[in-house]
Structures are given as C-alpha cells and as structure tokens.
Design a protein around this motif. Structure first.
Motif, PDB file in Angstrom:
ATOM      1  N   CYS A  41      -4.556  -0.524  -8.497  1.00 21.57           N
ATOM      2  CA  CYS A  41      -3.439   0.020  -7.728  1.00 21.57           C
ATOM      3  C   CYS A  41      -3.094  -0.952  -6.601  1.00 21.57           C
ATOM      4  O   CYS A  41      -3.966  -1.634  -6.073  1.00 21.57           O
ATOM      5  N   HIS A  42      -1.832  -0.993  -6.214  1.00 21.25           N
ATOM      6  CA  HIS A  42      -1.434  -1.884  -5.119  1.00 21.25           C
ATOM      7  C   HIS A  42      -2.195  -1.551  -3.825  1.00 21.25           C
ATOM      8  O   HIS A  42      -2.474  -2.413  -3.008  1.00 21.25           O
ATOM      9  N   SER A  43      -2.566  -0.288  -3.668  1.00 24.44           N
ATOM     10  CA  SER A  43      -3.357   0.110  -2.487  1.00 24.44           C
ATOM     11  C   SER A  43      -4.695  -0.616  -2.443  1.00 24.44           C
ATOM     12  O   SER A  43      -5.230  -0.879  -1.360  1.00 24.44           O
ATOM     13  N   ALA A 160      -1.224   6.622  -9.789  1.00 23.28           N
ATOM     14  CA  ALA A 160       0.212   6.477 -10.080  1.00 23.28           C
ATOM     15  C   ALA A 160       0.771   7.743 -10.700  1.00 23.28           C
ATOM     16  O   ALA A 160       1.901   8.144 -10.417  1.00 23.28           O
ATOM     17  N   THR A 163       0.850  10.705  -7.984  1.00 25.19           N
ATOM     18  CA  THR A 163       1.790  10.348  -6.909  1.00 25.19           C
ATOM     19  C   THR A 163       3.233  10.656  -7.303  1.00 25.19           C
ATOM     20  O   THR A 163       4.047  11.028  -6.465  1.00 25.19           O
ATOM     21  N   THR A 164       3.551  10.509  -8.583  1.00 25.75           N
ATOM     22  CA  THR A 164       4.916  10.770  -9.031  1.00 25.75           C
ATOM     23  C   THR A 164       5.079  12.188  -9.570  1.00 25.75           C
ATOM     24  O   THR A 164       6.102  12.824  -9.379  1.00 25.75           O
ATOM     25  N   LEU A 187       4.480   3.064 -10.340  1.00 25.23           N
ATOM     26  CA  LEU A 187       4.886   4.430 -10.023  1.00 25.23           C
ATOM     27  C   LEU A 187       6.135   4.828 -10.799  1.00 25.23           C
ATOM     28  O   LEU A 187       6.189   5.886 -11.433  1.00 25.23           O
ATOM     29  N   THR A 245      10.408   5.067  -5.375  1.00 27.08           N
ATOM     30  CA  THR A 245       9.077   4.440  -5.497  1.00 27.08           C
ATOM     31  C   THR A 245       9.034   3.031  -4.913  1.00 27.08           C
ATOM     32  O   THR A 245       8.009   2.352  -5.045  1.00 27.08           O
ATOM     33  N   PRO A 247       8.175   0.099  -2.807  1.00 27.97           N
ATOM     34  CA  PRO A 247       6.983   0.069  -1.955  1.00 27.97           C
ATOM     35  C   PRO A 247       7.176  -0.595  -0.592  1.00 27.97           C
ATOM     36  O   PRO A 247       6.220  -0.716   0.164  1.00 27.97           O
ATOM     37  N   GLY A 269       6.585   5.422  -1.861  1.00 33.42           N
ATOM     38  CA  GLY A 269       6.099   4.051  -1.770  1.00 33.42           C
ATOM     39  C   GLY A 269       6.098   3.499  -0.361  1.00 33.42           C
ATOM     40  O   GLY A 269       5.062   3.088   0.167  1.00 33.42           O
ATOM     41  N   ALA A 270       7.247   3.519   0.265  1.00 34.41           N
ATOM     42  CA  ALA A 270       7.416   2.817   1.541  1.00 34.41           C
ATOM     43  C   ALA A 270       6.833   3.591   2.708  1.00 34.41           C
ATOM     44  O   ALA A 270       7.342   4.646   3.071  1.00 34.41           O
ATOM     45  N   ASN A 334       4.804  -8.558  -9.023  1.00 32.32           N
ATOM     46  CA  ASN A 334       5.483  -7.554  -9.853  1.00 32.32           C
ATOM     47  C   ASN A 334       5.432  -7.906 -11.330  1.00 32.32           C
ATOM     48  O   ASN A 334       6.334  -7.561 -12.087  1.00 32.32           O
TER      49      ASN A 334
END
Lengths: 348, 348
Positions: A41-43, A160, A163-164, A187, A245, A247, A269-270, A334
């Motif tokens: 995950c980007h986190s 993911a 979250t959605t 996401l 979504t 980010p 996301g943001a 990405n």
C-alpha cells in the motif's frame, strides 16, 4: 516472544531489507497467523519514509495480510487452526468507547492500534506489519476470507478494498444512482468494481484518456476525461456520489460542480490541504465534501462477504519479497496495475 | 400594470432613493400584497452593489416581506383578502423539475425566479423586491404567518430564518445533540434560537467575548471563544453539527476539529473560496463540510409554523424607508442587533 523473519527499514532513508523481529506469544484471545500474502500500500511507503511524522524504527510495513491460522489462544472462539484469514490496518482498539461500540474502531477515541508503527499494548515495543512470516492478532481484529476467492488477490481488499467499499456503503450507493470515481489506481480500481457491483451507473473520472479501456473492463459504464471542458459540462450536476481517490492535494471545485442536488463527494486519498474550496459550490445544491478512513471490523467483514458473493478481488501483480524496493519505486511512479502483492513464501 | 412607490438604486454606486415601479396586474393564480414590513438582508446590499456580478438596474431589494393580501386572482384557493402573509427569496420556479417536485424550489433546475433581480416570466422586465408598497406573487410562493407572532419581527424569518432553520432541520438537530453556531449576526442569532428550540445543547462559537451575554440570552447554553486555544481543545471532537454563518472566506479547519465522528459543518454564509481545507480533517472521523441555501416553500412554511409554536421571531431594529442608506452602512459595519426592518408605512 518468537523470532520471525521480516522485511523492514532501519531509518527513513534506508532501503527495506531482511531482519529478525519478535512476535508476542499467543495470548488467550490471540490468533497466530502464518502470512501467505501481503499487499503493498502507498501508506507503507509514507510510513517507511516518515512522511506523516517520525515513524518508530525499524518499520516493518504491510496491512493487507492474508494467511492461515496456525495457533489460537485458550479463549479464542471465532477461529481454529487451518482457517484462511485476513488482517487489515487495525489490530486492536479499546473496545469500550462510543466509536468502538458503533463498530468504528478506526476512530477509537482512546487510539486504535494500527497494524504497524503503533504502540503494542501487550509488549514494550511497537507493532510490525505483514512483510513477515507470522503475525499475532487479537481474534476481534481477524477477518474470515470467503473460500471462493483467489487468495492472493484478496490481500489488497484489506486496505484498498475497505477504503473504497466503506464510503460507497455508508452513503448508500445502489441501483438508480450515478456514481463517479476520480483517479484510477489501487483505490480507484476497487471503487469501480464495488460501485458497479452495487448496481450504480458508474463513471470513471480521469485525466488520462489512456485509462478509458481499462476502466470499462473494471466496471465503468462511461469515462469522463476531466480535462475535456465540454464533457465536464455535459455531466454537470448529475452525480449522486463521487468517490475521490486522488492521493495528493488538488482543486476539487470542478468535481463539486459535477454533483447533483444533495450530492456528496467523499475524499479517501488526499490528507493534504485542498486549495480554495468554493463555499458557493457547496451552498448551491446543498452539496457535501466528506472524508472516510478505511472501515470498522464489522464493515470489513461485510466487504469481504460482498466480495465473495460478487466474486470481486483486486487486480494484482505478484512479487517476491526481495523485489520490494523496486516495487516501491514503481508504486511512486504510478506504474502498477493495480496492486503489488508479496508472495510471502519468498521470505522463508 | 400598476404603478407603485419603491426605493431602489439606479446603478451600483448610487444611494437608494424613492422611485416608481410597475407591478404586473394580478394574474389568475396571483396574490397582491400590501407590504407592511420588509427586512434588510446583507444580500440586498450585495445586489445593489453588483458584488455577485452585474445586477439589473434599477434594483429594488428586499426579500423578507410581510404584508396583507389586498387582491387575489380568480383561481387562487389558498389565500383571501385580509390574510397576513409573507414572501421570502423566491417568487416563482418551473414547478416541474426534480428539485421543484422535491420541494427544493431554490434549486429549480430551470432556474428559480428570485424576489428581486431575476427575469420575471410574466412581464418583459425583471423582479422588484419588498422595498415597495405592493408586490404581486403566485400563490404557491406566498406563506402564511402565524397570528400569535409580532408581525414586524417576523419579516427576517423569510430569509435569515429559513437560511438557518433549513440546515438544522435537514441534518436532524434534536435533543441529545451538541450544536455549534459560528458567528453572531442576523443569521447566527436565528441559528441560536432554532437550535435551542429544537432541544440541542447549543454553543455559540465566536471570536468576541463581548457577545457572550447576548448569545446566552438568545439561547446558547455555552459560549466558546474561538481565539482561546485551550477552550477550543476542550471542545475538540464534540459537536454533532456546526452551523457556520460567517459571511466571508475564513479558515474552517479549527471548526472541523471541533466536529465529532460523523459530524457535519454546514456553511450558509461564505460563498467565497475557503482556503486550505485539510483533507485529513475530513478523513479522520468521516466528517463533512456542506452548504445550504435558504429552503423550499414547504420547509419555509414549516419554519413559520415552528416559530408560531415556539414563539420565535427575530431581534429587530425598526427604521423608516428614508433611513435605508444609513442602515446599509451599519449592516456593513456589523452594527445591528440583529436585523433592520423597514416600516413600509413610511413610504406612503
């Protein structure tokens, strides 16, 4: 304590590499899980790099965990050895506050325990995530995985996915509604699948024409290129709900104009400042901008059951543990369709 | 057409002065009203000054109208001569679109007809507001005023009242909830009265300590001084709903932090860009920022009935028509408690 192999970073500039960590002994209400797959995950990257404030090192990331139960504590009633289970972003909470009582453990008023980089209330140390061979988690934070799904592609559902799913579910997305999904990444691709499966007319909203075909494959009925002013105008005031979504910080006003009367756009996301949100865009049409953070345990199980029923998993690319640093670079560029999953066998 | 006396501005720099305007003849579904009182709204000034884009001159403002029915068209069933009635911000809409069918005429998809500065679909000209002796309005846009209320103090309910009642009503404010009202002016003072009457624990949120006593008189259980960081911290995460009446752009993040899980802040004043709305403040707690614009006709009648039941009117200061230019200066300096109302006898 039990020593297990893991992959983590020693400081915010370090690459991830193999290390040994200690897992707590299985407490009476704990479940010990042999991890088979873990999503990226980007986190994970933000935490490794201390982007959201100083992390506790070593950081062992990973909160999209799938595995098999290999041991249960004396008081565990919900799981048994051999069960196929998942663990998401949360591994503990107070279980007593109004948020926990409302099945919103992610907003625990006494502070949820996150799967990594959180103080572990049962040890002196902090939590370590799923880039490791095993994890020990209280049974209340362990999820059951439907048997009909492709196990490795289930892993990204634990972050993911929920979250959605959670905002689409909370705001009552269903047949007869028009839903937009802004941004096609880890996401966004799940947002398309869920919105479509919930029966809504689903529109991918993206800056890239190149993503149109894939968006349709994933469940979009239509694709709206947000740089095309005429196209944006033709969809003005028509969306009941928009799942945003993206980010990073961006101008959300063009999307607010897409909302119908009483429409809501939910940001997932943001977390950064959104510049100049025009009050008039909210007032004209009683519109809302909201935010949503993963989902509680009960809703995460509902999401997994929904996925079982509708045969939904993530689109994934499998990697070995040793490729994680290259994978991080590709996530940051990405360049993944749409989620990396680590085959945890590669760590043994 | 009938000539009537009015007060209006000939261009955006002009003071308001007496003029003659033409009112349309009473159509079959029209009600002709002799105006007795008209409130002074900040929107009047914005329109006179062309602050929101070029206005159609002459501008005759006024959309907080109270009066007596002096003539009804042949097909009018809802009103008769002698009735005490009100007219707010709306005098017509298409009555057919999804917004109109949902009793949200203010969001008429074919464009509502505003009480002033709107094209009048029955004449070649534009609409003139309540700073005049008479007005002719379709019966569907005329409101009934409860007889037990002080008529002159009812006038501001038609805009300031519905603007604050509608969001409190829509978001279900009731006993057991904690509600904040940001800003104590024409809107804020009505917000306090309504929130209190709906049974919510009501907190005035203001920068000015000097307003505390008055806020409590108007219905606040508590006053939170937003410049006091410790006080703001002690209320953090505790509000179910915040009504934000500040009429200009401002940093809303400190107020978002006051919201509880699933809380909403509704903007009714600021139509301008709101700088840097932190996504994280929405995501952490599934919070929303919304907007709301007056209310539909059905809800406006409900508001008036609620006022009759709870004996609610506006706090007002009466003026003669000839004092309007001084009154505008005082409104712009926030020097009115809490709404000017013009005694329309002074125009005859």
């Amino acid at each position: 304590m039990t020593e297990v192999k893991a992959y983590g970073a020693q400081d915010k500039e370090a690459d991830l590499k193999e290390m040994t960590i200690e897992r707590r002994d299985t407490l009476p209400t704990d479940v010990k899980i042999k991890i088979t797959y873990c999503g990226v995950c980007h986190s994970d990257i933000h935490t490794v790099r201390s982007d959201w404030g100083p992390s506790m090192y070593p950081v062992v990331p990973g909160h999209e965990i799938v595995g098999e139960v290999i041991e249960v504590g004396d008081e565990v009633s919900k799981f048994k050895k051999g069960d196929l289970v998942g663990v998401g972003c949360l591994v503990d909470s107070c279980q007593e506050c109004s948020s926990c009582e409302s099945d919103l453990e992610q907003f625990c008023l006494n502070g949820a325990t996150w799967t990594y980089n959180s103080k572990d209330k049962h040890t002196d140390g902090h939590t370590f995530g799923g880039y490791s061979q095993e994890v020990v988690v209280d049974q209340n934070f362990v999820l059951t995985i439907p048997k009909n799904l492709d196990t490795k592609a289930v892993a990204p559902l634990l972050c993911a996915g929920i979250t959605t799913f959670s905002p689409l579910h909370h705001w009552g997305v269903k047949e007869g509604m028009k839903v937009g999904v802004v941004g096609l990444g880890g996401l966004g691709h799940m947002g398309l699948k869920f919105s479509h499966a919930m029966g809504a007319e689903t529109v991918m909203i993206t800056t890239s024409e190149g993503k149109a075909e894939d968006a349709k494959r994933l469940g979009a009925d239509d694709v709206l290129i947000s740089k095309d002013k005429d196209a944006m105008k033709s969809h003005k005031g028509s969306f009941d709900f928009i799942l945003n979504t993206v980010p990073v910080s961006h101008d959300i006003n063009p999307y607010l104009e897409l909302l119908a009367i009483d429409g809501t756009m939910c940001m997932v996301g943001a977390i950064e400042p959104l510049p100049d949100v025009h009050g008039g865009n909210l007032i004209s049409g009683r519109k809302s901008v909201a935010g949503s953070l993963i989902g509680g345990i009960k809703e995460t199980q509902e999401m997994l059951d929904f996925c079982g029923e509708h045969n939904i998993v993530s689109d994934i690319e499998m990697i070995d543990m040793s490729s994680i640093n290259e994978a991080y670079e590709r996530v940051q560029n990405n360049d993944v369709k749409y989620r990396f999953v680590i085959d945890m066998e590669s760590l043994s």
